[in-house]
Write a protein that holds these residues in place. Structure first.
Motif, PDB file in Angstrom:
ATOM      1  N   PRO A  56      -8.639   7.421  11.226  1.00  0.00           N
ATOM      2  CA  PRO A  56     -10.015   6.969  10.977  1.00  0.00           C
ATOM      3  C   PRO A  56     -10.133   5.450  10.950  1.00  0.00           C
ATOM      4  N   ALA A  57      -9.148   4.788  10.354  1.00  0.00           N
ATOM      5  CA  ALA A  57      -9.197   3.328  10.279  1.00  0.00           C
ATOM      6  C   ALA A  57      -9.151   2.729  11.679  1.00  0.00           C
ATOM      7  N   ALA A  58      -8.276   3.266  12.543  1.00  0.00           N
ATOM      8  CA  ALA A  58      -8.162   2.748  13.911  1.00  0.00           C
ATOM      9  C   ALA A  58      -9.475   2.957  14.666  1.00  0.00           C
ATOM     10  N   VAL A  59     -10.077   4.136  14.519  1.00  0.00           N
ATOM     11  CA  VAL A  59     -11.333   4.419  15.219  1.00  0.00           C
ATOM     12  C   VAL A  59     -12.418   3.467  14.753  1.00  0.00           C
TER      13      VAL A  59
ATOM     14  N   ASN B 129       0.823  -1.202   0.000  1.00  0.00           N
ATOM     15  CA  ASN B 129       0.000   0.000   0.000  1.00  0.00           C
ATOM     16  C   ASN B 129       0.854   1.247   0.000  1.00  0.00           C
ATOM     17  N   LEU B 130       0.414   2.238  -0.737  1.00  0.00           N
ATOM     18  CA  LEU B 130       1.092   3.526  -0.666  1.00  0.00           C
ATOM     19  C   LEU B 130       0.740   4.164   0.670  1.00  0.00           C
ATOM     20  N   PRO B 131       1.685   4.932   1.241  1.00  0.00           N
ATOM     21  CA  PRO B 131       1.387   5.569   2.531  1.00  0.00           C
ATOM     22  C   PRO B 131       0.239   6.562   2.389  1.00  0.00           C
ATOM     23  N   ASN B 132      -0.646   6.581   3.364  1.00  0.00           N
ATOM     24  CA  ASN B 132      -1.721   7.578   3.339  1.00  0.00           C
ATOM     25  C   ASN B 132      -2.034   7.999   4.772  1.00  0.00           C
TER      26      ASN B 132
END
Lengths: 127, 197
Positions: free
Chosen positions: B92-95, B84-87
């Motif tokens: 938000p994903a963790a939440v 995956n490219l860094p983003n």
């Protein structure tokens, strides 16, 4: 009853252990033999090439798949789902009445229409 | 039951290590292979629960079909090995993941797990096993069930339901699959007129 059931799967578990264990132990024994000096280690360019049934490999490991394979993947997925319905029917086939055979023939028949469609539209041909 | 406990822990370990690998390995292709390992471990769990049919479906659909589609999607993508490219979607994903996890745990804790009395449990397991296998009359006789109970168990299988109560939905499934097949082929087929895919 349930003991029989788990015994069957115990057999499968033994097969799994052997299937996973044999290649791993072969690699492990080979590297052990190298460590104690039993196995000579002389890598050359030819030896470390990618092996592909004796034919010279074209390209690296991470080739982009041809898009056309995707068509076959979709066909496979549809008929894979069909197998889910065939399975309980086949497992009890001997106990089921004739009606079950007719019903399954209709079921498979409808899906064969899809295969015929793909064939007719030349989706099964390469190129 | 000791052997089953050991198998359960091995399968759990496989599933947990596999899922961690799916998330942490940066090579997408290897992540997909680890996902297959997780699917196989879950199939093993189903077998432990004597839900044979679910295990077969898990192997057929998840390990067979879905894994194939995921691997194809990965292999049709460029630069697989770079991952995956860094983003900036980490927070938000963790939440979202934390919320989903909380919801799943809350439901699992909140559910009333009814444990059946022992003699009832035996019946249920017989029914589950009979879903996809022929149980001979001798076996049912050994269980000491009445004739009527034996008949009920014999006719409780999935195949019997497919030819009695669920004939129409069963045939409708084949029409649905046909529609999905033709729709997918039409969408995927390269456009011959323009030569573009």
């Amino acid at each position: 009853m349930l003991d029989d059931y788990f015994r069957q799967y115990g057999l499968i578990a033994i097969f799994l252990v052997v299937a996973v264990g044999v290649p791993i132990s072969m690699l492990a024994m080979s590297s052990m033999a190298a460590r104690i000096g039993l196995r000579p280690n002389k890598p050359t360019d030819v030896k470390s090439e990618t092996y592909e049934c004796g034919v010279e490999a074209i390209g690296g490991r991470w080739e982009l798949f041809n898009f056309r394979y995707y068509m076959f993947a979709i066909l496979f997925v549809i008929f894979d789902v069909e197998v889910v319905f065939l399975y309980p029917w086949a497992a009890k086939f001997l106990q089921l009445p004739l009606f079950a055979l007719i019903e399954m023939a209709v079921f498979v028949g409808i899906l064969v229409v899809g295969l015929a469609y793909a064939w007719r539209k030349h989706d099964l041909e390469w190129g | 039951m000791l052997v089953q406990d050991i198998v359960f822990w091995i399968l759990s370990l496989m599933a947990i290590v596999g899922s961690l690998g799916v998330v942490l390995v940066s090579n997408l292709f290897r992540a997909a292979l680890l996902l297959i390992l997780v699917f196989v471990a879950v199939a093993g769990m189903f077998i432990l629960l004597s839900a044979e049919f679910l295990a077969v479906v898990q192997i057929l659909i998840y390990v067979g079909a879905i894994a194939i589609l995921i691997i194809f999607a990965v292999m049709l993508t460029r630069d697989v090995q770079r991952g995956n490219l860094p983003n900036r979607m980490h927070i938000p994903a963790a939440v979202f993941a934390a919320l989903l996890f909380t919801a799943l745990v809350a439901v699992a804790v909140d559910t009333k797990w009814d444990f059946l009395p022992a003699e009832h449990q035996e019946r249920v397991e017989l029914v589950q096993v009979s879903a996809v296998t022929i149980i001979t009359d001798e076996v049912l006789n050994d269980e000491g069930l009445s004739l009527q109970e034996q008949e009920e168990i014999q006719e409780s299988g999935l195949a019997d339901l497919l030819i009695s109560d669920y004939v129409l939905p069963f045939e409708a499934v084949s029409v649905l699959l046909l529609a999905a097949l033709i729709g997918a082929l039409v969408l995927v087929r390269p456009d011959r007129g323009t030569g573009r895919g």
